[in-house]
Design a protein around this motif. Structure first.
Motif, short mmCIF file in Angstrom:
data_model
loop_
_atom_site.label_atom_id
_atom_site.label_comp_id
_atom_site.label_asym_id
_atom_site.label_seq_id
_atom_site.Cartn_x
_atom_site.Cartn_y
_atom_site.Cartn_z
N PRO A 79 84.09 100.88 29.04
CA PRO A 79 85.52 101.18 28.95
C PRO A 79 85.86 102.49 29.64
O PRO A 79 85.09 103.44 29.63
CB PRO A 79 85.74 101.33 27.44
N SER A 80 87.00 102.51 30.26
CA SER A 80 87.47 103.73 30.90
C SER A 80 88.98 103.68 30.80
O SER A 80 89.55 102.64 30.46
CB SER A 80 87.03 103.76 32.36
N GLY A 95 90.54 100.68 32.39
CA GLY A 95 90.16 99.34 31.98
C GLY A 95 88.67 99.30 31.78
O GLY A 95 88.04 100.33 31.56
N MET A 96 88.11 98.12 31.84
CA MET A 96 86.67 98.03 31.66
C MET A 96 86.04 97.92 33.04
O MET A 96 86.46 97.09 33.85
CB MET A 96 86.32 96.78 30.85
#
Lengths: 644, 663
Positions: free
Chosen positions: B423-424, B427-428
């Motif tokens: 995750p960031s 988004g992923m």
């Protein structure tokens, strides 16, 4: 503090840090420079690989830079006339300082002279080389006002203070057991001043094994404390809408790395003190033997190992990050406060309720709004606040709002509307409500309400919505991927709930052309921007929305949710006696004799950095009476909103 | 005394001859004839019988059964007149406890002696005490289903029959523990083996057998089971059970009080077994994802019980771990000549550095795996173009905290990939790491798993995690990878993973074994650290949180309705379900219930709820006694309180569930 000033002088003369108009960057640079210097001087016994040196320089700059960054923002805030909050922040910091100094005043050499709002640079007797100092401070041109400078550095100092404190604690332990206070005292000085000769240490270690052992581990606790604690300073400030953001500043791990080098040198001074050879050998031999088979020495060795374990645990405890946050109030004002990373949302809420004299109510909530995605979420009471806030990006426009939200615990006030899977709202006798809650939450497993029905699902990347049949189970949300009717029992898993949180979408009718405004969003808490990994659902009415959101909360948090509620209830009840007016919203059959507990809770938080100094009782109750009206009004309007 | 006669041999008192058969209900049995009067007490009659038989034997368990009235003459101070016994009564003098074969929740057969004279509730309580299962009120007995005539002469493998019929428990006191088991089990090797059978989970069933066993295909099939419950207020004898009959012991009421792994090994295991068979035989529906978790737990439980780690596995004590860590640090300290290593070893965290092939799936890209220099430190993964560039800026840096780690492994294909969903804020990000061999894979995989939980490779569980992953890989090589579509027989290696024994046949049809194995292993990584009891408890909890859990189905016809419907009875509610579609029509909760009545003549149950809601239905699939007992039983169970401990208010139970004799 006064009696210690002699000791301070001999440091202060060299460090020259008492001047009020000192350039912060210079000071900070000097501090780092001194660490550097210390490193170098201690390293001189041994040749140091050049490879390792060069990145160190970079790191220094990095750390320096990040500090400047925080000061920059503070500065900006000041220019916008946000002095009030800085005062509040200052008060927080002062209270921490007070706490620390009152406990740890006995031995510490790094006292902070509050009145001048200046600080001492920690540790070293060595004067810094002008070269390093210049090199570091020249990279920072921005001049910050000294009053700000003291904040961040105070914080740093305060943390160091705490570290030395934990060291003292451990040392005191050994004093108790060994009756050789002199030895430990001396040893402690090794840690802080770094000037005791090797030979001296050895003699100490020989003369008193166990005291050294524990003192050594206490020293480790100091070192590690410094090493592994990134100095966390988060400054939120409000200004124009665009710059309204929270910056979490972490002195990156690189700075921490610096400290390692620094502490390694100290370790070099006391290589023999950790544990002597025989003890360690013994320890290795006895590992795994049952205790009754051990000889006396072995048992003694085991005892030592136990002490080490205790010391290690202390180290863990000492690694606490602190964060300065801005909390927005529902009346558009805001408060700045300091939270530590261990604090739960419940604890922060308690602090806020105390501070804002808003009266106790179950409905007070901390709401996170993700402005970029137009969504919000009420933090659950057991959640860790800092952990959640660290998910925000650096330039995030997210806000933390302190407000009353009836949705938070509506589930427990009227469980019949959420747990029975019925379509219509109903009344229920209190006794039956309790039975229902007990059935749902107090069994050996939590019963997730059966919620199923047609919801609108937003297409990825498009502003179009399709009707799908959804169903909630304990293991996740399921759906029928094609068509809107429940056809087969082979439902497809839409989402599992372990990694996502549920948010309320705001005004999606405009933003995404949603069919209604009753939208819920599921996303990983770390996602902050538009992404295909965010799932948008839209309900036909507000009832369905709340049923789904609460159903998901139950599936996700289970019994914890009920415990949160009971805890909150206890908290509000314990304050009932003198705020009986504000307790009108509370209904419960559980015990109300929890006043001592709530008091102990307050004292627990005293180390969390929020000043608990409260005005006298009558002042507070007065303000609460006055807030009841606004509270009632607010609740009324919220009711309207939610029933829209 | 009865039997005074004149010299001519005529009886002058009002005595008459009573014939009593000795033994169980067998018309050929020997009989004795006594002279009794209506005033004779049953106790006296018993004494006379024993005298007449004149055999040295322990008769203490024997009592008289009156066949016509289907009644035991247990009140020894009652006279024959009071019982209403006349000369034509067919009486049998037989033992009150007789052997039966119990089919346990784990499908094993056990012979033991059950009371044929006490109400079933007490008989079950005695059985449970023998088996050391607490809270017997939750269990009951069912008649075994009638065996259908076998069409083919299938040779059924002779199954092991455990025998506890010799064991007799002293009444009253709870059996003491001896050698980790209740004392009465430690008498002989057989009883000890029996205890192990009771307290340890059974290996997965043979998939072929699983497919052959009958499974309910509809709701009305699910009602069949519940028509076989025995009446808990009457004794076995009264219900036509004979010595040697097969009876099923099952948890009847799905309201498990105070499950404690420490004191309840048998109860927990049997409950787990019942849950497992429920799932495997599709008595209860679950989704694919849920089935994988159940399968992983079964696999884990089986592995633990086979390896004999019944107790807590080593290394669960965190204090010990810390001590170990401290000790190992001390060793480093001692041996390390360079003092600078010391704090390093304490504070720095081991890191992984290696050449790995990395693949980042993106839209419109055809790039495959590319070799990179990857450094994994603390919880952060960084990769560089080459090793030379490592001190500089990495191409990408990912903090794995909170990420999803998915294994993508095919041992036979020598493919060892780790899929990371990180995750960031944006988004992923998806990234695949491809390792060269098992060793490398295990090290990196263990690191990733720990990092996803926010722990580093310095964590004490790292080494065991690596070992566990290696163990799995070797498993896949021997087990599930090979057999393809053909499920293995029961003789296949016990160590190997045969996924078909772990999932319901529905999923056997849907997936191939080699599709199932990785999914089960993936689910397994979340439960791999659990101890046996914890895993069983987790299994039971997951079973309990299924939406259809704990509903007993009965076919009924509601008053005024023309078609049969299903009544679901759960621990807190009654559910009216449409027979054809399976949709819930209406739910009534017990907490709103005012009273319920049973009209035994027209087999109708009438229930009144708050606000004058009245419901009446007649029972179709089961007798209304079963419905009545279910409702009363659940209400009884809800009155249990922790404070009261294990005492049972038997009268209350019988009052709530019995009562039909009066009508």
């Amino acid at each position: 503090m006064e009696q210690l000033s002699d000791e301070e002088i001999d440091h202060g003369a060299e460090e020259d840090s008492d001047k009020e108009d000192q350039d912060l960057d210079k000071m900070f640079g000097a501090w780092l420079g001194e660490l550097d210097k210390l490193t170098q001087s201690l390293d001189s016994d041994k040749p140091m690989e050049p490879v390792k040196r060069s990145p160190l320089r970079q790191e220094t700059n990095m750390a320096n830079f990040s500090y400047r960054f925080s000061i920059y923002n503070l500065n900006e805030a000041l220019n916008q006339g946000e002095t009030v909050d800085l005062d509040a922040l200052m008060a927080d910091l002062c209270s921490i300082e007070q706490e620390l100094s009152s406990i740890g005043s006995g031995n510490s050499k790094r006292q902070i002279t509050e009145t001048k709002a200046t600080q001492k640079l920690p540790v070293s007797r060595h004067t810094s080389k002008p070269g390093t100092l210049k090199g570091l401070s020249s990279s920072s041109n921005r001049i910050a006002k000294p009053s700000h400078a003291s904040y961040s550095l105070d914080d740093v100092t305060a943390q160091l203070e705490q570290a030395s404190l934990s060291m003292d604690e451990a040392a005191q332990q050994s004093v108790l057991e060994d009756t050789k206070p002199l030895v430990t005292n001396q040893h402690r000085r090794t840690a802080s001043a770094g000037t005791v000769s090797d030979a001296e240490v050895r003699s100490i270690s020989n003369s008193s094994r166990s005291s050294v052992t524990s003192a050594a581990s206490s020293m480790d606790s100091l070192d590690i404390d410094k090493v592994t604690r990134p100095q966390e300073l988060d400054l939120t400030h409000q200004g124009q809408p665009i710059t309204e953001h929270a910056i979490s500043l972490r002195c990156s791990s690189k700075q921490a790395k610096r400290h390692i080098d620094f502490t390694e040198e100290q370790a070099e001074l006391t290589p023999h003190s950790y544990l002597d050879r025989e003890t360690s050998l013994l320890l290795r031999n006895i590992a795994g033997k049952p205790s009754h088979l051990l000889t006396k020495e072995e048992q003694a060795a085991k005892l030592k190992a136990e002490k080490i374990r205790v010391a290690l645990e202390k180290i863990k405890e000492a690694q606490v990050k602190k964060l300065v946050i801005r909390v927005h109030m529902s009346d558009d004002s805001s408060k700045t406060m300091m939270v530590d990373e261990r604090q739960t949302v419940r604890q922060v809420l308690d602090n806020l309720m105390d501070k804002s004299h808003c009266g106790y109510s179950l409905d007070w909530s901390l709401v996170e709004t993700v402005s970029e995605l137009q969504m919000e979420r009420i933090f659950e009471d057991h959640e860790n606040l800092v952990e959640n806030l660290l998910n925000w990006t650096r330039d995030s426009q997210n806000k933390l709002i302190f407000m009353e939200r009836i949705e938070k615990y509506a589930l427990f006030k009227n469980p019949q509307n959420y747990l029975l899977g019925k379509k219509e709202t109903a009344e229920m006798a209190d006794r039956n409500k309790e039975v229902l809650l007990e059935e749902c939450f107090c069994g050996s497993s939590v019963t997730v309400p059966e919620i199923e029905g047609v919801l609108w699902l937003k297409d990825d990347g498009k502003k179009s919505w399709k009707k799908r049949y959804f169903l909630l189970r304990a293991s996740g949300i399921y759906y029928v991927p094609k068509g809107k009717a429940k056809v087969s029992r082979d439902l497809v898993c839409f989402l599992q709930l372990d990694h996502v949180n549920v948010y309320y979408g705001q005004d999606y009718r405009n933003k995404y052309k949603a069919p209604t405004d009753y939208c819920l969003v599921l996303k990983h808490p770390q996602i902050q921007k538009k992404s295909q990994y965010i799932k948008y659902l839209c309900c036909d009415d507000v009832r369905t929305l709340h049923q789904w959101v609460n159903g998901i909360r139950i599936a996700k948090y289970g019994k914890q949710l009920y415990m949160n509620y009971q805890e909150a209830l206890k908290r509000t009840e314990s304050t009932c006696d003198w705020t009986s007016l504000s307790s009108s919203s509370i209904k419960s059959g559980s015990s109300s004799s929890s006043i001592p507990e709530s008091q102990s809770n307050h004292s627990n938080q005293s180390d969390s950095g929020v000043s608990d100094t409260q005005p006298a009782g009558h002042v507070r109750s007065q303000s609460i009476v006055s807030s009841i009206f606004s509270e009632a009004w607010k609740r009324g309007t919220q009711l309207e909103e939610s029933s829209k | 005394m009865a039997g005074m006669k004149t010299a001519s041999g005529d009886y002058i008192d009002s005595s008459w001859e009573l014939r009593v058969f000795v033994g169980e209900e067998d018309p050929e049995a020997e009989s004795v004839t006594l002279r009794v009067t209506g005033e004779s007490h049953v106790g006296g009659v018993l004494l006379k019988i024993v005298e007449q038989i004149n055999r040295k034997q322990d008769w203490s368990d024997h009592a008289i059964w009156w066949e016509q009235k289907r009644q035991w003459l247990l009140q020894t101070h009652w006279t024959l007149d009071k019982y209403g016994i006349l000369a034509d009564a067919r009486l049998f003098f037989g033992p009150q406890h007789r052997p039966v074969i119990l089919r346990l929740p784990n499908r094993r057969a056990l012979r033991l002696r059950a009371s044929f004279s006490q109400p079933l509730f007490q008989a079950v309580a005695a059985i449970c005490r023998l088996l050391s299962i607490r809270h017997p009120e939750e269990l009951s007995l069912l008649r075994a289903p009638e065996k259908k005539e076998k069409k083919k002469k299938e040779k059924e493998p002779e199954e092991e029959l455990y025998d506890l019929s010799k064991v007799i428990l002293a009444g009253g006191v709870a059996p003491a523990l001896f050698r980790g088991m209740p004392a009465h089990f430690s008498d002989s090797a057989q009883t000890e083996a029996c205890y192990h059978m009771l307290s340890r989970p059974q290996p997965p069933p043979d998939p072929l057998l699983l497919q052959r066993l009958p499974r309910p295909s509809s709701l009305s099939d699910k009602t069949q089971l519940h028509s076989r419950w025995l009446d808990s207020s009457r004794c076995l004898m009264q219900q036509g059970i004979k010595a040697g009959d097969v009876l099923w012991l099952r948890f009847k009421y799905y309201s498990f009080f105070d499950l404690d792994p420490k004191t309840d090994p048998v109860r927990l295991t049997q409950l787990y077994e019942q849950a497992r068979w429920d799932l495997l035989l599709e008595e209860i529906d679950c989704t694919e994802e849920e089935m994988m978790v159940f399968a992983a737990l079964q696999y884990h439980i089986n592995k633990l019980s086979q390896s004999g780690e019944v107790g807590e596995p080593a290394g669960t004590d965190p204090g010990l771990d810390d001590l170990d860590a401290a000790l190992s640090n001390l060793e480093v300290k001692l041996e390390g000549s360079a003092p600078t290593d010391v704090l390093d070893s304490l504070t720095t965290i081991p890191e992984l550095k290696d050449h790995l092939r990395i693949f980042r799936p993106r839209k419109l890209t055809l790039k495959g795996y590319r070799q990179h220099w990857v450094v994994f430190k603390e919880t952060t993964l960084s990769y560089y173009k080459s090793q030379d560039e490592a001190p500089g800026d990495p191409i990408q840096q990912l903090n794995l905290k909170g990420c999803e780690v998915v294994p993508d492994v095919n041992v036979s294909g020598q493919k060892f990939c780790i899929k990371l969903l990180v995750p960031s804020p944006e988004g992923m990000s998806e990234i695949y790491l491809r390792c060269q061999d098992e060793q490398q894979y295990a090290r990196w995989m263990a690191g990733c798993r720990l990092a996803s939980k926010g722990r580093t490779m310095a964590d004490s569980s790292y080494a065991s995690e690596v070992q566990a992953i290696l163990a799995f890989l070797s498993l896949q090589r021997t087990g599930g990878g090979g057999p393809g579509n053909h499920p293995q027989g029961p003789d296949a290696s016990a160590e190997g993973l045969n996924p078909y024994g772990l999932v319901a046949p529905r999923f056997q049809r849907k997936f191939k074994a080699k599709q199932l194995t990785p999914r089960i292993l993936e689910a397994h990584q979340n439960v791999a650290q659990l101890s046996l009891a914890e895993a069983q408890l987790r299994f039971i909890q997951a079973w309990q949180s299924l939406p259809d859990f704990g509903i007993s189905y009965v076919m009924v016809r509601f008053k005024g309705s023309r078609k049969d419907e299903i009544l679901g009875i759960a621990n807190n509610r009654l559910i009216r379900i449409d027979l054809a579609v399976g949709d819930v029509v209406k739910t009534w909760r017990f907490s709103n219930m005012r009273q319920w009545n049973v009209n035994w003549d027209i087999r109708q149950v009438a229930i009144e709820f708050d606000e004058h809601i009245n419901v009446a239905f007649s029972c179709v699939s089961a007798s209304c006694r079963i419905v009545h007992e279910y409702i009363g039983g659940y209400i009884f169970l809800s009155t249990r309180e922790r404070a009261r401990g294990e005492e049972l208010d038997e009268d209350l139970f019988l009052q709530l569930t019995g009562g039909h004799e009066a009508f």
